[in-house]
Design a protein around this motif. Structure first.
Motif, mmCIF file in Angstrom:
data_model
loop_
_atom_site.group_PDB
_atom_site.id
_atom_site.type_symbol
_atom_site.label_atom_id
_atom_site.label_comp_id
_atom_site.label_asym_id
_atom_site.label_seq_id
_atom_site.Cartn_x
_atom_site.Cartn_y
_atom_site.Cartn_z
ATOM 1 N N ASP A 112 11.574 5.562 -8.663
ATOM 2 C CA ASP A 112 12.299 4.284 -8.723
ATOM 3 C C ASP A 112 12.025 3.465 -7.474
ATOM 4 N N TYR A 113 12.080 4.109 -6.319
ATOM 5 C CA TYR A 113 11.778 3.415 -5.067
ATOM 6 C C TYR A 113 10.358 2.849 -5.072
ATOM 7 N N VAL A 114 9.432 3.633 -5.586
ATOM 8 C CA VAL A 114 8.029 3.212 -5.642
ATOM 9 C C VAL A 114 7.889 1.962 -6.517
ATOM 10 N N GLU A 115 8.484 2.000 -7.694
ATOM 11 C CA GLU A 115 8.399 0.851 -8.613
ATOM 12 C C GLU A 115 9.089 -0.382 -8.038
ATOM 13 N N ILE A 116 10.242 -0.178 -7.426
ATOM 14 C CA ILE A 116 10.959 -1.302 -6.814
ATOM 15 C C ILE A 116 10.132 -1.917 -5.697
ATOM 16 N N ALA A 136 6.846 -1.839 -5.262
ATOM 17 C CA ALA A 136 5.669 -2.528 -5.799
ATOM 18 C C ALA A 136 6.052 -3.867 -6.424
ATOM 19 N N THR A 137 7.132 -3.878 -7.179
ATOM 20 C CA THR A 137 7.590 -5.108 -7.828
ATOM 21 C C THR A 137 8.035 -6.144 -6.801
ATOM 22 N N GLU A 138 8.841 -5.722 -5.839
ATOM 23 C CA GLU A 138 9.313 -6.647 -4.807
ATOM 24 C C GLU A 138 8.152 -7.194 -3.992
ATOM 25 N N TYR A 139 7.191 -6.337 -3.679
ATOM 26 C CA TYR A 139 6.046 -6.791 -2.885
ATOM 27 C C TYR A 139 5.270 -7.873 -3.626
ATOM 28 N N LEU A 140 5.006 -7.653 -4.890
ATOM 29 C CA LEU A 140 4.294 -8.664 -5.674
ATOM 30 C C LEU A 140 5.084 -9.964 -5.768
ATOM 31 N N GLN A 141 6.382 -9.864 -5.975
ATOM 32 C CA GLN A 141 7.217 -11.054 -6.089
ATOM 33 C C GLN A 141 7.302 -11.814 -4.771
ATOM 34 N N GLU A 142 7.427 -11.098 -3.666
ATOM 35 C CA GLU A 142 7.589 -11.745 -2.370
ATOM 36 C C GLU A 142 6.286 -12.307 -1.817
ATOM 37 N N THR A 143 5.200 -11.593 -1.999
ATOM 38 C CA THR A 143 3.946 -11.999 -1.353
ATOM 39 C C THR A 143 2.906 -12.543 -2.324
ATOM 40 N N GLY A 144 2.888 -12.015 -3.535
ATOM 41 C CA GLY A 144 1.864 -12.406 -4.489
ATOM 42 C C GLY A 144 0.490 -11.854 -4.139
ATOM 43 N N LYS A 145 0.451 -10.969 -3.164
ATOM 44 C CA LYS A 145 -0.818 -10.397 -2.697
ATOM 45 C C LYS A 145 -1.088 -9.052 -3.363
ATOM 46 N N TYR A 146 -2.364 -8.717 -3.438
ATOM 47 C CA TYR A 146 -2.772 -7.451 -4.024
ATOM 48 C C TYR A 146 -2.896 -6.346 -2.981
ATOM 49 N N GLU A 147 -3.208 -6.722 -1.754
ATOM 50 C CA GLU A 147 -3.360 -5.741 -0.680
ATOM 51 C C GLU A 147 -1.998 -5.460 -0.058
ATOM 52 N N LEU A 148 -1.609 -4.215 -0.061
ATOM 53 C CA LEU A 148 -0.304 -3.812 0.450
ATOM 54 C C LEU A 148 -0.293 -3.871 1.973
ATOM 55 N N ASP A 149 0.698 -4.569 2.512
ATOM 56 C CA ASP A 149 0.841 -4.728 3.960
ATOM 57 C C ASP A 149 1.608 -3.540 4.532
ATOM 58 N N SER A 150 1.048 -2.912 5.547
ATOM 59 C CA SER A 150 1.657 -1.702 6.108
ATOM 60 C C SER A 150 2.996 -1.990 6.786
ATOM 61 N N VAL A 151 3.124 -3.149 7.421
ATOM 62 C CA VAL A 151 4.395 -3.497 8.064
ATOM 63 C C VAL A 151 5.477 -3.698 7.010
ATOM 64 N N TRP A 152 5.132 -4.395 5.937
ATOM 65 C CA TRP A 152 6.102 -4.640 4.866
ATOM 66 C C TRP A 152 6.591 -3.326 4.272
ATOM 67 N N ILE A 153 5.670 -2.423 3.969
ATOM 68 C CA ILE A 153 6.058 -1.162 3.335
ATOM 69 C C ILE A 153 6.847 -0.279 4.303
ATOM 70 N N ALA A 154 6.539 -0.337 5.580
ATOM 71 C CA ALA A 154 7.301 0.433 6.576
ATOM 72 C C ALA A 154 8.738 -0.070 6.655
ATOM 73 N N GLU A 155 8.917 -1.391 6.611
ATOM 74 C CA GLU A 155 10.264 -1.956 6.624
ATOM 75 C C GLU A 155 11.033 -1.564 5.360
ATOM 76 N N PHE A 156 10.369 -1.633 4.220
ATOM 77 C CA PHE A 156 11.012 -1.224 2.965
ATOM 78 C C PHE A 156 11.406 0.241 3.039
ATOM 79 N N PHE A 157 10.502 1.072 3.504
ATOM 80 C CA PHE A 157 10.723 2.516 3.599
ATOM 81 C C PHE A 157 11.974 2.815 4.416
ATOM 82 N N GLN A 158 12.146 2.099 5.500
ATOM 83 C CA GLN A 158 13.288 2.341 6.383
ATOM 84 C C GLN A 158 14.546 1.616 5.901
ATOM 85 N N ASP A 159 14.422 0.348 5.553
ATOM 86 C CA ASP A 159 15.598 -0.475 5.256
ATOM 87 C C ASP A 159 16.211 -0.213 3.883
#
Length: 88
Positions: free
Chosen positions: A6-10, A12-35
């Motif tokens: 569920d966390y993984v799907e959330i 991925a979905t949030e990242y696409l909605q917020e950035t519209g980018k295909y390349e996953l940003d390491s800072v963004w995912i680190a913040e999601f992982f923690q926050d």
């Protein structure tokens, strides 16, 4: 506690909605992982492994969207060909 998938799907979905980018940003995912509680709910889950899972989900979502777009385009092209009047 949510499932890890569920966390993984959330993520991925949030990242696409917020950035519209295909390349996953390491800072963004680190913040999601923690926050968002992944680190708290799954303390043995490493950030690198979570990044890989989200990236895989992101790729699946993108491929699915591309496939749907191609199908819609093909459908549109077929219907356009059927509507053209015959010249006699």
């Amino acid at each position: 506690m949510r499932k890890l998938t569920d966390y993984v799907e959330i993520a991925a979905t949030e990242y696409l909605q917020e950035t519209g980018k295909y390349e996953l940003d390491s800072v963004w995912i680190a913040e999601f992982f923690q926050d968002c509680g992944v680190q708290d709910d799954y303390p043995k889950q490493g950030l690198v492994d979570f990044f890989a899972l989200v990236k895989k989900s992101l790729i699946r979502k993108i491929e699915s969207a591309e496939k749907l777009a191609r199908l819609q385009l093909d459908k549109s092209n077929r219907s356009t060909k059927l509507r053209k009047p015959n010249k006699t």
